[in-house]
Design a protein around this motif. Structure first.
Motif, PDB file in Angstrom:
ATOM      1  N   MET B 352       0.842  -1.200   0.000  1.00 52.88           N
ATOM      2  CA  MET B 352       0.000   0.000   0.000  1.00 52.88           C
ATOM      3  C   MET B 352       0.869   1.239   0.000  1.00 52.88           C
ATOM      4  SD  MET B 352      -2.983  -0.520   2.849  1.00 52.88           S
ATOM      5  CE  MET B 352      -4.030   0.895   2.569  1.00 52.88           C
ATOM      6  N   ASP B 353       0.392   2.272  -0.653  1.00 55.13           N
ATOM      7  CA  ASP B 353       1.006   3.587  -0.509  1.00 55.13           C
ATOM      8  C   ASP B 353       0.795   3.989   0.956  1.00 55.13           C
ATOM      9  OD1 ASP B 353       1.441   6.339  -0.324  1.00 55.13           O
ATOM     10  OD2 ASP B 353       0.581   6.753  -2.296  1.00 55.13           O
ATOM     11  N   PRO B 354       1.862   4.346   1.678  1.00 55.68           N
ATOM     12  CA  PRO B 354       1.687   4.699   3.098  1.00 55.68           C
ATOM     13  C   PRO B 354       0.652   5.803   3.310  1.00 55.68           C
ATOM     14  CG  PRO B 354       3.979   5.059   2.388  1.00 55.68           C
ATOM     15  CD  PRO B 354       3.271   4.393   1.260  1.00 55.68           C
ATOM     16  N   LEU B 359      -4.373   7.201   5.847  1.00 57.33           N
ATOM     17  CA  LEU B 359      -5.742   7.710   5.679  1.00 57.33           C
ATOM     18  C   LEU B 359      -6.742   6.675   6.176  1.00 57.33           C
ATOM     19  CD1 LEU B 359      -5.367   9.455   2.194  1.00 57.33           C
ATOM     20  CD2 LEU B 359      -5.869  10.592   4.385  1.00 57.33           C
ATOM     21  N   LYS B 360      -6.424   5.420   5.919  1.00 55.20           N
ATOM     22  CA  LYS B 360      -7.287   4.317   6.329  1.00 55.20           C
ATOM     23  C   LYS B 360      -7.386   4.215   7.866  1.00 55.20           C
ATOM     24  CE  LYS B 360      -9.334   0.388   5.830  1.00 55.20           C
ATOM     25  NZ  LYS B 360     -10.579   0.252   5.070  1.00 55.20           N
ATOM     26  N   THR B 365      -6.555   7.799  15.606  1.00 56.98           N
ATOM     27  CA  THR B 365      -5.903   8.986  16.177  1.00 56.98           C
ATOM     28  C   THR B 365      -6.945   9.844  16.883  1.00 56.98           C
ATOM     29  OG1 THR B 365      -6.294  10.532  14.345  1.00 56.98           O
ATOM     30  CG2 THR B 365      -4.406   9.042  14.121  1.00 56.98           C
ATOM     31  N   GLU B 366      -6.457  10.869  17.577  1.00 62.88           N
ATOM     32  CA  GLU B 366      -7.392  11.757  18.276  1.00 62.88           C
ATOM     33  C   GLU B 366      -7.963  12.855  17.405  1.00 62.88           C
ATOM     34  OE1 GLU B 366      -5.731  13.208  21.910  1.00 62.88           O
ATOM     35  OE2 GLU B 366      -5.514  11.175  22.710  1.00 62.88           O
ATOM     36  N   ARG B 367      -7.372  13.094  16.241  1.00 58.93           N
ATOM     37  CA  ARG B 367      -7.869  14.179  15.388  1.00 58.93           C
ATOM     38  C   ARG B 367      -7.972  13.728  13.930  1.00 58.93           C
ATOM     39  NH1 ARG B 367      -4.688  16.352  19.182  1.00 58.93           N
ATOM     40  NH2 ARG B 367      -5.855  18.069  20.057  1.00 58.93           N
ATOM     41  N   PRO B 368      -8.823  12.744  13.658  1.00 58.98           N
ATOM     42  CA  PRO B 368      -8.874  12.197  12.294  1.00 58.98           C
ATOM     43  C   PRO B 368      -9.124  13.265  11.225  1.00 58.98           C
ATOM     44  CG  PRO B 368     -10.490  11.127  13.735  1.00 58.98           C
ATOM     45  CD  PRO B 368      -9.757  12.106  14.574  1.00 58.98           C
ATOM     46  N   ASP B 369     -10.032  14.199  11.481  1.00 60.58           N
ATOM     47  CA  ASP B 369     -10.374  15.162  10.431  1.00 60.58           C
ATOM     48  C   ASP B 369      -9.215  16.066  10.078  1.00 60.58           C
ATOM     49  OD1 ASP B 369     -12.818  14.153  10.142  1.00 60.58           O
ATOM     50  OD2 ASP B 369     -13.837  15.673  11.412  1.00 60.58           O
ATOM     51  N   LEU B 370      -8.579  16.569  11.126  1.00 67.12           N
ATOM     52  CA  LEU B 370      -7.486  17.501  10.885  1.00 67.12           C
ATOM     53  C   LEU B 370      -6.318  16.792  10.191  1.00 67.12           C
ATOM     54  CD1 LEU B 370      -6.596  20.388  11.183  1.00 67.12           C
ATOM     55  CD2 LEU B 370      -5.820  19.886  13.507  1.00 67.12           C
ATOM     56  N   TYR B 371      -5.974  15.602  10.666  1.00 69.65           N
ATOM     57  CA  TYR B 371      -4.886  14.874   9.996  1.00 69.65           C
ATOM     58  C   TYR B 371      -5.236  14.613   8.536  1.00 69.65           C
ATOM     59  CZ  TYR B 371      -2.373  13.892  14.372  1.00 69.65           C
ATOM     60  OH  TYR B 371      -1.658  14.002  15.527  1.00 69.65           O
TER      61      TYR B 371
END
Ligand SMILES: Cc1cc2nc3c(=O)[nH]c(=O)nc-3n(C[C@H](O)[C@H](O)[C@H](O)COP(=O)(O)OP(=O)(O)OC[C@H]3O[C@@H](n4cnc5c(N)ncnc54)[C@H](O)[C@@H]3O)c2cc1C
Ligand code: SF4
Lengths: 329, 719
Positions: B352-354, B359-360, B365-371
């Motif tokens: 997989m492309d990292p 993204l998967k 994480t604690e901030r999925p949207d921002l990341y």
């Protein structure tokens, strides 16, 4: 730093008088980029420092196309880098001087000082001498952190590497230098200037106390293809891991004469005579260059942590040869 | 009481602007005086005798030859007979003399005899640590064994990052002037307000008698919070001699005894499902912080991404080396690299492309949207999708290109801080805080906040910092807490002062105080700009008494108004592009992209500058930086700048920095920035190297020796 007397002679005769017959008595000071750092850590504790910067005849760079390049020992690395004739005829030399970065060191460091600079071995710089041993007599370099040490010419006790980047191209170009002492002066090939010390009282060059390098003479380069290739961990404020300087004369597309000298891989600039001989009569291409690289390190005896330098030296030779020929004289 | 908040985005005149740092001209012209430039009349120079052994007991010490040297004013034994010394370069004795050279000569005349004891100075090989190990108990979450059984892909690897040092260009030190009852410490520090007690208690003098002074500091990075044992000795010398005494560490001591960052090594196993979802993590980590054992903190391993099933175990290794101190984002850079290296290897195994792999897994994480948003933006700036090729794909020529990424998080809530604000009747404005500008631009942002609030220019605000007890207490500059603390305290003070000033001038303008505003150098009636007074005229209404108020930021408080001024917690994504010469092992930086949020951005130029500096620091630890110890002698080998290799301009490649400025983050208020961007570089660069050559170089820094060893597949942690 230990307190010392400072002398600033304006003639070589005065300077030689002031130098004395023992290393501990006096040291030559040129740009000071090496000597001062050694003195600060008590790695050098001369009673007197003889600043030779005032000696005019050791200054400057002159070029005459028939006889070649005269480098005053006091000429700075910047003067060499900026010299048009040096740039066009002796790229191997200018490339090596260019590798010595930063700007400040190029502006202060002299060519004579580059040849005479002391080893950068970290055991040496930490005050343990050429042949560092622990209390039980164990060889600290061979048992320790030797990643930057010699892979060639290390069969004796010394395993530090010659720090001079200018030594290899000067030797490849067949340069000579003139040494002045109270007995007058003598000229010798730069190749014979460096030597491996066998005891702590010896130096890494043939200079004896009271002797000064005055000037260096590089023969006319005519059709000599020459180049230096350096492998560095970082771009500035660091010495190379390995370098190769080559000078080649071609005749009808074949090598007629070759010199290959490695830097930073042995206690002296390492003249790879066999590798050069092997090139004779061959045309330069990727494979002959690579063969010469392999031949240059055939006798390598790496230590526990510096095996990678064998590869670096091999590649440096190959690339220097290709650059010399592809890059033009 | 005013409602404490920042002006709306579209109303800001100063905040967010690219204001050049106010101390810039002084710094580049050399006018700025650092503590190491302080030169008081009659100053004596201190020099320390340092232990040459990594572990030894002092059996005899004779200082008589030093004492009898002319020019020597005092000699103190710090660790005398019977004392067990636990690392080399530790202080044994100290001399004060009329000049540095005499002090140095005197130190060399002191005779010490030692009983040499066994030592350990290198910790990279857990198997060789013997009885020096200090294992912590294993932590388990979920059911890792089952998760690994159920995983479709599992990879195992060993990764490591050595001890590095803070390497402040201005070394640790001080000039102490103890005259009569008072002690003045000119201290190179990150902790102006917290320093007096550190001198007072051990020296048994009232803290009220201790003054601390510092105008500029040449680097601290977390290592300059304390008075330090050598600071106390310097003070004792000053008391004994009745003269000011100056002490600055030599470079080798600076690198070895004044602060290092703990190492981190780990055997890591990770597992995922076919679709890339990360399910399991297992790690056995080790490292050192010096004699205490320590090493990296397990709390942040795995880093940022928290798989559902985890087993972890950490072993500290006690070494005879100088003790660790907080280093810019303690623990995070090391655990970020260890984590992202292992996950990158897992992505490679999954083919997989990292970028897709992360993204998967963002829900871990604690901030999925921002990341997610930041990853997408970084992708654009890097051109990741066009450039990325699977690991190890053959390309022509010896020089290979590669891409890598990592991301991070940090807190950065403003610390306790008090600002004293004075408006004089002549209109001059000063803000005083017992804080320090450690090069981050603290004084500049304080002036900006005041200028914004009063509608004045930045240059018309006088900011006083760097003195204690003269100025009100402010926290130490650590944990990226300064910007939030000083900005909130200053804003509160300014809003309070403005409210008082409005009361005074309202009658004059025939309006209610609540109808007034400060803008464009005037106090005016909102909506009626022609009814106004200049700032100076308004201030003259104060009569003869300056208006003085204080504003306080209380870090732990949950006052509603604090929530509007400051917050905690950031993300940040970084991508590296490198080229690797597979014949020489030389790694070159080509391009580095850093996206960083920090809430409301007070000064974008200073913010960029923090990120640039962080990246250069991070690149150093990725490419060349490493403390090198000689196991036999137990001593530091690279205690000089020529051997302690830091990246220079020629080594850093193109740096692309973008601050994250969306309205949602802006609304959170000010959040610290000094640390987060230094976290991810090693991870991003290490992964780019792996991507370029198709093989993992398991240990930073990625020097030619290690890259070539990896290429010959004889890599491993000890290459
Ligand atoms: C950070 C850094 C990086 C460097 N990188 C490199 C590099 O990559 N490659 C490289 O080759 N060098 C490198 N150097 C070394 C630099 O080239 C030398 O320090 C410089 O050339 C020495 O010249 P100087 O005039 O300052 O010598 P000085 O410090 O004055 O003298 C050096 C030594 O030579 C002796 N000496 C000087 N001149 C004479 C003379 N005419 N006759 C007899 N003895 C003499 C002195 O007594 C002393 O022992 C680096 C130096 C630094 C500080
Ligand atoms: S820090 Fe840089 S500019 Fe300053 S003295 Fe050292 S080399 Fe020169």
């Amino acid at each position: 730093m230990k307190a010392f007397e400072y002398a600033g002679p304006t003639t070589k005769e005065q300077a030689i008088q002031l130098l004395g017959a023992q290393w501990e008595e006096a040291e030559v000071l040129a740009g000071g980029t090496d000597l001062l750092s050694l003195m600060k850590t008590f790695g050098s504790t001369p009673k007197r420092v003889v600043d030779i910067q005032g000696i005019r005849e050791f200054q400057g760079i002159d070029y005459i196309s028939s006889s070649g390049l005269r480098l005053g020992a006091l000429a700075t690395l910047s003067e060499l880098i900026d010299h048009p004739a040096a740039q066009s005829n002796y790229p191997s030399l200018v490339q090596a001087a260019n590798g010595v970065r930063s700007q400040q060191i190029q502006s202060f460091g002299t060519i004579g000082g580059d040849l005479c600079q002391r080893p950068r071995c970290w055991y040496f710089r930490n005050g343990l001498g050429y042949f560092p041993k622990d209390a039980s007599g164990q060889d600290l370099v061979r048992q320790g952190e030797n990643q930057y040490h010699a892979i060639l010419g290390n069969s004796g006790e010394a395993a530090f590497v010659s720090a001079s980047s200018l030594g290899p191209p000067l030797i490849a170009l067949g340069a000579t230098l003139r040494v002045f002492s109270k007995d007058g002066s003598r000229e010798l090939p730069v190749a014979e200037f460096f030597r491996t010390p066998r005891q702590e009282s010896e130096r890494e060059t043939i200079l004896k106390p009271g002797e000064i390098v005055g000037e260096i003479h590089v023969p006319a380069a005519g059709q000599v293809h020459n180049a230096t290739y350096e492998v560095r961990e970082k771009e500035a404020l660091d010495w190379p891991l390995a370098t190769a300087s080559v000078a080649l004369k071609l005749s009808e597309g074949k090598v007629a004469q070759a010199r290959i000298v490695l830097g930073h891989v042995a206690p002296i600039p390492w003249n790879a005579v066999e590798a050069a001989r092997g090139l004779k009569g061959k045309a330069i291409d990727e494979s002959t260059a690579a063969e010469a690289g392999a031949a240059a390190v055939a006798g390598a005896t790496p230590l526990s942590r510096n095996g990678y330098k064998v590869q670096l030296a091999r590649v440096a030779v190959k690339r220097a040869i290709l650059n010399a020929v592809m890059g033009g004289a | 009481m005013p409602e404490y908040r920042w002006p709306d985005r579209n109303e800001r005149q100063v905040l967010g602007k690219r204001v050049s740092r106010l101390d810039g001209p002084d710094k580049v012209t050399g006018k700025a005086k650092y503590t190491s430039d302080v030169n008081l009349a009659g100053t004596l120079h201190a020099k320390f005798l340092r232990c040459p052994h990594a572990h030894a007991r002092v059996t005899r010490i004779d200082t008589s030859a030093a004492e009898s040297l002319s020019g020597v004013k005092a000699v103190r034994v710090i660790q005398g007979p019977g004392k067990e010394v636990q690392w080399s370069l530790d202080d044994i004795a100290v001399v004060a003399a009329v000049d540095e050279a005499t002090a140095e000569d005197a130190v060399r005349r002191i005779v010490v005899e030692y009983e040499v004891l066994p030592h350990l100075v290198n910790e990279d090989d857990l198997g060789k640590a013997g009885d020096r190990t200090k294992p912590a108990s294993e932590q388990v979450k979920g059911d890792p064994d089952q998760a690994f059984q159920d995983a479709d892909a599992v990879v195992e690897g060993e990764y490591g990052i050595p001890v590095i040092t803070h390497c402040c260009l201005e070394p640790h030190g001080q000039v102490i002037d103890w005259s009569g009852e008072t002690l003045t410490a000119y201290q190179s520090t990150q902790n102006i307000s917290g320093m007096a007690n550190q001198f007072a208690q051990p020296l048994e003098i009232p803290a009220a008698n201790v003054s601390i002074v510092q105008d500029h500091v040449g680097g601290g990075y977390g290592s300059k919070f304390g008075a330090d044992s050598w600071g106390l000795e310097t003070a004792r010398l000053s008391r004994e001699t009745g003269r000011p005494v100056r002490n600055f560490l030599e470079r080798d001591a600076e690198l070895f005894v004044a602060g290092v960052r703990p190492s981190g090594f780990a055997r890591i196993k990770v597992g995922a499902k076919k679709d890339g979802s990360l399910t399991a993590w297992e790690a056995e980590s080790w490292g050192t912080s010096g004699l205490s054992g320590g090493g990296i903190s397990m709390q942040v391993l795995p880093y940022v991404i928290n798989p559902p099933n985890v087993r972890k175990k950490h072993t500290g290794i006690a070494t005879n080396t100088g003790p660790a101190r907080a280093w810019r984002a303690p623990n995070h850079p090391q655990t970020c690299w260890l984590t992202f290296a292992a996950l990158d290897d897992l992505a490679a195994k999954l083919e997989m492309d990292p970028l897709d792999f992360y993204l998967k897994n963002l829900d871990l994480t604690e901030r999925p949207d921002l990341y997610r948003k930041q990853l997408i933006r970084a992708e654009e700036l890097m051109g990741w999708r066009e450039k990325w090729r699977p690991r190890g794909q053959e390309t022509a020529g010896p020089v290979k290109q590669g891409l890598g990424l990592a991301f991070h998080t940090w807190g950065g809530r403003g610390h306790n801080s008090t600002a004293r604000l004075v408006i004089d009747p002549d209109g001059s404005v000063s803000v005083s805080l017992g804080t320090q500008d450690i090069g981050t631009g603290t004084t500049t942002v304080i002036a900006m906040v005041a200028a914004e609030t009063f509608g004045l220019t930045v240059n018309s605000i006088k900011v006083n910092t760097g003195r204690s007890p003269d100025y009100p207490r402010s926290g130490p500059s650590g944990g990226s807490t300064t910007v939030g603390g000083v900005c909130a305290a200053t804003r509160r003070a300014c809003q309070l002062a403005l409210e008082e000033l409005f009361e005074k001038v309202a009658p004059r303008l025939g309006a209610e105080p609540s109808e007034l505003e400060a803008a464009g150098g005037r106090i005016r009636v909102k909506g009626k700009p022609f009814r106004s007074l200049t700032w100076k005229q308004a201030a003259s209404r104060l009569g003869v008494t300056p208006l003085e108020v204080t504003g306080r930021n209380i870090s732990a408080s949950r006052r509603a108004s604090d929530g509007k001024l400051i917050d905690s917690g950031v993300a940040g994504v970084q991508m590296a592009e490198v080229s690797v010469d597979t014949e020489t092992g030389v790694v070159k930086m080509k391009k580095f992209v850093a996206i960083q949020d920090c809430g409301l951005i007070v000064n974008e130029k200073l913010a960029d500058s923090q990120v640039y500096g962080s990246l250069i620091m991070g690149i150093s630890s990725a490419l060349t930086e490493e403390r090198i110890m000689d196991e036999r002698t137990g001593s530091l080998l690279n205690g000089e700048m020529e051997f302690y290799k830091l990246a220079g301009l020629g080594d850093i490649g193109e740096l692309v920095v973008e601050m994250w400025k969306d309205a949602e983050q802006d609304a959170r208020g000010v959040i610290g920035l000094g640390e987060p961007p230094v976290i991810a570089p090693v991870g991003a660069i290490g992964n780019a190297v792996a991507n370029a050559i198709g093989l993992r170089v398991p240990r930073a820094p990625f020097i030619p020796r290690r890259v070539l060893a990896a290429l010959e597949e004889k890599g491993g942690l000890y290459a």
